[in-house]
Design a protein around this motif. Structure first.
Motif, short mmCIF file in Angstrom:
data_model
loop_
_atom_site.label_atom_id
_atom_site.label_comp_id
_atom_site.label_asym_id
_atom_site.label_seq_id
_atom_site.Cartn_x
_atom_site.Cartn_y
_atom_site.Cartn_z
N LEU B 120 0.83 -1.20 0.00
CA LEU B 120 0.00 0.00 0.00
C LEU B 120 0.87 1.27 0.00
N ARG B 144 -6.21 9.62 0.19
CA ARG B 144 -5.88 8.42 -0.58
C ARG B 144 -5.45 7.30 0.36
N SER B 148 -7.21 3.62 0.89
CA SER B 148 -6.47 2.35 0.76
C SER B 148 -6.59 1.53 2.03
N LEU B 178 -8.19 5.78 -8.00
CA LEU B 178 -8.13 4.70 -7.01
C LEU B 178 -9.46 3.96 -6.95
#
Lengths: 322, 247
Positions: B120, B144, B148, B178
């Motif tokens: 990640l 972000r 994740s 994403l």
């Protein structure tokens, strides 16, 4: 120096300054000078203008508004509102401006009515005196006037906050992100309200992270990391866009995005509403035809490419990329 | 379309006499990016709270990832991810510590936490910031990272509640990439937003007004049906008559 000129002009002849708000090299740092919240910001707002400060969170919009409303001292630079210096004449400024902060700042334990009357009395006036200014909004929350402000819904809190900011009939109104987190219909209503207030002769400075609201302002400043990237009328900002902008559409947008990015002449490609927007490294050739050939060779779906006029958001993205 | 991952049938939530959510029925399919828009106060948050197993409905049925929202709320919580702008990460913990913490809560093993955590950090390009406290990161990176982490346990569905509020236009688009990538991996994305251009990025969009779903279709079908050039036009034409004000 615009500020001193205006003041001299006023002192000498008693004429009104043509700019309602001026900011000359205003700078504000935090963390002992390490991070610049506002970095040499210079602009003017004309009397009666609806001026938009457009930029994301952390761009410096709130710091700038707090400086102009005398709640925060600048490190450097000069600024004035209504001809009054923000440092030396702060008390005078507080009487002529209305300020609606981004965060709800009324008294949650007072009722709707008590809040309004409190702000009116602080400014030595009454809610009745300038009722015509707030009537459209306040009449919507008046049925709940005995309710504590803390128990209002988000939309009603905002209407009350704006009513309180207007109760003393300010000549300059600062609205810090009034539409953030508000749905698209309420946003449209708020902008209708601002247009009415402008017609009353009130100068309005409004900040927003929504780029599509820029077109509703007379002039805008695009701001990012404490600096103004561009300042002009919305149509001039888009006219100054450098290079050509193209749009692409297909059935499979994510695949199309990946394919256009693979093309070696693509400068930038990003999603934009129902299409993709992209720029090419060289606009002079037949780039779009070559891209079309490239896509036809590498993909198996139909697509549509065309040149388009940029929006404010495209301009902002372009300026951020520079 | 893939398998049904979320299914609601006449789902209703009343607070006293007030029907916050009024007989809502819809299905969401695997890997779909499902936009959930509506005016403030339309009932979106109440629907999401019921689907996440945080609030019991008054009537109607719903299942998520095959689990019943009345009786299997613990199983549901293991099968979903959740991210909002208001609640995301612990600011005083480092990037790595946040990953460890949330992955641990989701029951990942130490080995999985290490592997997925490193992956990640690499994917987001956060190698140099892995030991920084989250509060030192720019807002866009935080969002972000938060996304994740919300999918670190490979949930079947991820709920995103106004994930892009306030970030700059470039970061907003990076965030959506994403989302696309997660959807390509088969994760169902259930997203709310006030940015109407983002509604265009969704596979299908549901528009809620006064507790009911007024329209649900692909953006292009909605624009045709309601004669709008943009999803903003569609939304305004449906929501303008809303009786409810505010949050």
């Amino acid at each position: 120096m615009m500020v001193s000129l205006n003041l001299e002009c006023m002192e000498r002849s008693g004429c009104k300054p043509m700019h309602q708000v001026t900011s000359e090299g205003i700078t504000k740092t935090y963390d002992k000078g390490k991070s610049f919240a506002v970095d040499k910001v210079t602009f003017e707002v004309d009397k009666g203008e609806l001026f938009g400060l457009i930029g994301p969170d952390g761009a410096g919009k709130t710091s700038l508004f707090r400086i102009l409303t005398t709640l925060l001292l600048p490190d450097e630079g000069k600024a004035a509102v209504n001809g009054y210096d923000v440092v030396t004449d702060y008390k005078k400024i507080r009487n002529v401006v209305g300020y609606m902060p981004g965060r709800f700042s009324l008294y949650p334990d007072l009722t709707v009515e008590e809040n309004l009357n409190f702000f009116a009395s602080v400014f030595g006036t009454t809610a009745q005196e300038n009722y015509h200014l707030i009537k459209d909004m306040y009449s919507q929350i008046e049925p709940f006037k005995k309710r504590k402000a803390g128990n209002l819904s988000g939309g009603m809190k905002q209407k009350l906050a704006l009513s309180c900011a207007l109760v003393h009939r300010p000549n300059t109104l600062f609205l810090d992100e009034p539409t953030t987190g508000i749905d698209a219909v309420s946003r449209a209503e708020l902008w209708e309200m601002l247009t009415k207030l402008k017609a009353e002769g009130i100068t309005i400075l409004v900040s927003t992270p929504y780029m599509d609201e820029a077109n509703l302002c007379d002039r805008i400043a695009l701001i990012q990391r404490g600096r103004i990237l561009s300042i002009d009328t919305p149509s001039s900002v888009t006219r100054k866009y450098k290079g050509k902008l193209y749009a692409a559409k297909s059935q499979s947008m994510y695949r199309l995005l990946e394919e256009i990015r693979k093309y070696d002449q693509t400068q930038d490609c990003y999603a934009f509403g129902d299409s993709l927007h992209f720029t090419l490294k060289d606009d002079s050739g037949n780039g779009i035809e070559s891209l079309s050939d490239f896509l036809t060779a590498s993909t198996h779906f139909s697509f549509d490419l065309r040149e388009i006029e940029p929006t404010i958001e495209d301009c902002f993205i372009g300026l951020l990329r520079e | 379309m893939g398998a049904v991952v979320i299914s609601t049938n006449q789902l209703t939530k009343k607070f006293g006499d007030f029907a916050a959510v009024d007989s809502v029925s819809f299905d969401v399919y695997q890997g779909e990016i499902f936009g959930f828009v509506g005016a403030n106060g339309a009932g979106k948050t109440t629907v999401i709270r019921m689907l996440c197993g945080l609030l019991l409905p008054s009537s109607g049925t719903a299942s998520i990832a095959g689990f019943d929202i009345y009786s299997q709320t613990e199983e549901i919580k293991k099968s979903i991810g959740y991210m909002s702008q208001k609640f995301s990460l612990y600011e005083d913990l480092t990037v790595k510590e946040n990953i460890r913490f949330f992955a641990g809560i989701y029951g990942l093993s130490d080995k999985e936490i290490r592997e997925k955590g490193d992956g990640l950090v690499f994917e987001l390009g956060l190698q140099e910031s892995a030991k920084k406290k989250v509060k030192e990161l720019p807002l866009g990176w935080k969002q972000r990272l938060s996304f994740s982490i919300a999918i670190i346990h490979s949930p079947q569905v991820v709920f995103l509640d106004e994930p892009t509020s306030g970030v700059d236009p470039i970061v907003r688009r990076q965030f959506w990439e994403l989302i696309y990538a997660a959807s390509e991996r088969g994760i169902t994305v259930f997203v709310t937003t006030h940015y109407m251009d983002e509604a265009e990025y969704c596979g299908r969009v549901s528009i809620m007004v006064d507790g009911k779903i007024r329209a649900l279709d692909t953006p292009s079908n909605l624009k045709t049906r309601f004669s709008g050039n943009t999803m903003g036009d569609v939304f305004r034409s449906l929501a303008r008559g809303a009786a409810r004000v505010g949050d």
